[in-house]
Motif scaffolding. Structure first.
Motif, PDB file in Angstrom:
ATOM      1  N   ASP A   1       0.824  -1.199   0.000  1.00  0.00           N
ATOM      2  CA  ASP A   1       0.000   0.000   0.000  1.00  0.00           C
ATOM      3  C   ASP A   1       0.865   1.259   0.000  1.00  0.00           C
ATOM      4  O   ASP A   1       0.515   2.254  -0.611  1.00  0.00           O
ATOM      5  CB  ASP A   1      -1.004   0.011   1.147  1.00  0.00           C
TER       6      ASP A   1
ATOM      7  N   ARG B   1      -8.522  10.055  -2.744  1.00  0.00           N
ATOM      8  CA  ARG B   1      -8.793   8.932  -1.842  1.00  0.00           C
ATOM      9  C   ARG B   1      -8.826   9.396  -0.394  1.00  0.00           C
ATOM     10  O   ARG B   1      -9.695   8.996   0.382  1.00  0.00           O
ATOM     11  CB  ARG B   1      -7.726   7.833  -1.990  1.00  0.00           C
TER      12      ARG B   1
ATOM     13  N   ASP C   1      -9.937  -6.413  -1.592  1.00  0.00           N
ATOM     14  CA  ASP C   1      -8.842  -5.452  -1.565  1.00  0.00           C
ATOM     15  C   ASP C   1      -8.106  -5.518  -2.905  1.00  0.00           C
ATOM     16  O   ASP C   1      -8.409  -6.328  -3.775  1.00  0.00           O
ATOM     17  CB  ASP C   1      -7.902  -5.692  -0.379  1.00  0.00           C
TER      18      ASP C   1
ATOM     19  N   ARG D   1      -9.324  -0.793  -1.977  1.00  0.00           N
ATOM     20  CA  ARG D   1      -8.446  -0.592  -0.825  1.00  0.00           C
ATOM     21  C   ARG D   1      -7.207  -1.457  -0.945  1.00  0.00           C
ATOM     22  O   ARG D   1      -7.262  -2.547  -1.489  1.00  0.00           O
ATOM     23  CB  ARG D   1      -9.178  -0.970   0.457  1.00  0.00           C
TER      24      ARG D   1
ATOM     25  N   ARG E   1      -4.335  -1.130   4.237  1.00  0.00           N
ATOM     26  CA  ARG E   1      -5.424  -0.296   4.745  1.00  0.00           C
ATOM     27  C   ARG E   1      -6.535  -1.169   5.309  1.00  0.00           C
ATOM     28  O   ARG E   1      -7.109  -0.878   6.343  1.00  0.00           O
ATOM     29  CB  ARG E   1      -5.970   0.610   3.633  1.00  0.00           C
ATOM     30  N   SER E   2      -6.844  -2.266   4.620  1.00  0.00           N
ATOM     31  CA  SER E   2      -7.873  -3.185   5.113  1.00  0.00           C
ATOM     32  C   SER E   2      -7.454  -3.824   6.431  1.00  0.00           C
ATOM     33  O   SER E   2      -8.253  -3.960   7.342  1.00  0.00           O
ATOM     34  CB  SER E   2      -8.136  -4.279   4.075  1.00  0.00           C
TER      35      SER E   2
END
Length: 126
Positions: A10, A25, A56, A115, A119-120
């Motif tokens: 990410d 975002r 994701d 995502r 982040r998840s």
């Protein structure tokens, strides 16, 4: 020292995304947090359950890549061998993603609002 291959994907996706996309975002996230901060607990619980079911970026990449590879393999065998080139491109993207944590389709997935796994995961730990 952290190298690109050891950084969370990410972070690499964010670093490789245009600043405008990152701002969009971030703004969307801020708006959602503000919205849900005023909602009843049942609404928040429902939204968290929905988020758990969302794909994701990693899962979308894996499913899309394998689908394209299988389709191009089928077309390469039945229609024209040139379709096998697509299998090679898809495999090279997956290899690049595995080695560097980033590949060309990820900015598109980011623009679509998927995502990242990090982040998840951070969301689930809260």
């Amino acid at each position: 020292m952290t190298t690109p291959a050891t950084q969370p994907s990410d972070d690499l996706v964010r670093r490789s995304s245009p600043a405008a996309t990152n701002r969009e975002r971030d703004q969307e996230i801020a708006e959602r947090v503000a919205h849900y901060s005023e909602q009843p607990k049942a609404s928040i619980t429902l939204r968290l359950a929905e988020l758990e079911c969302e794909w994701d970026m990693e899962r979308a990449l894996e499913v899309n890549a394998s689908s394209l590879a299988l389709l191009s393999l089928l077309l390469g065998v039945t229609v024209n061998r040139k379709w096998l080139l697509l299998t090679g491109v898809v495999a090279s993207f997956l290899l690049q993603h595995g080695l560097q944590g980033w590949c060309p389709p990820l900015p598109l997935f980011r623009r679509l609002g998927l995502r990242t796994r990090g982040r998840s995961t951070r969301r689930r730990r809260r």
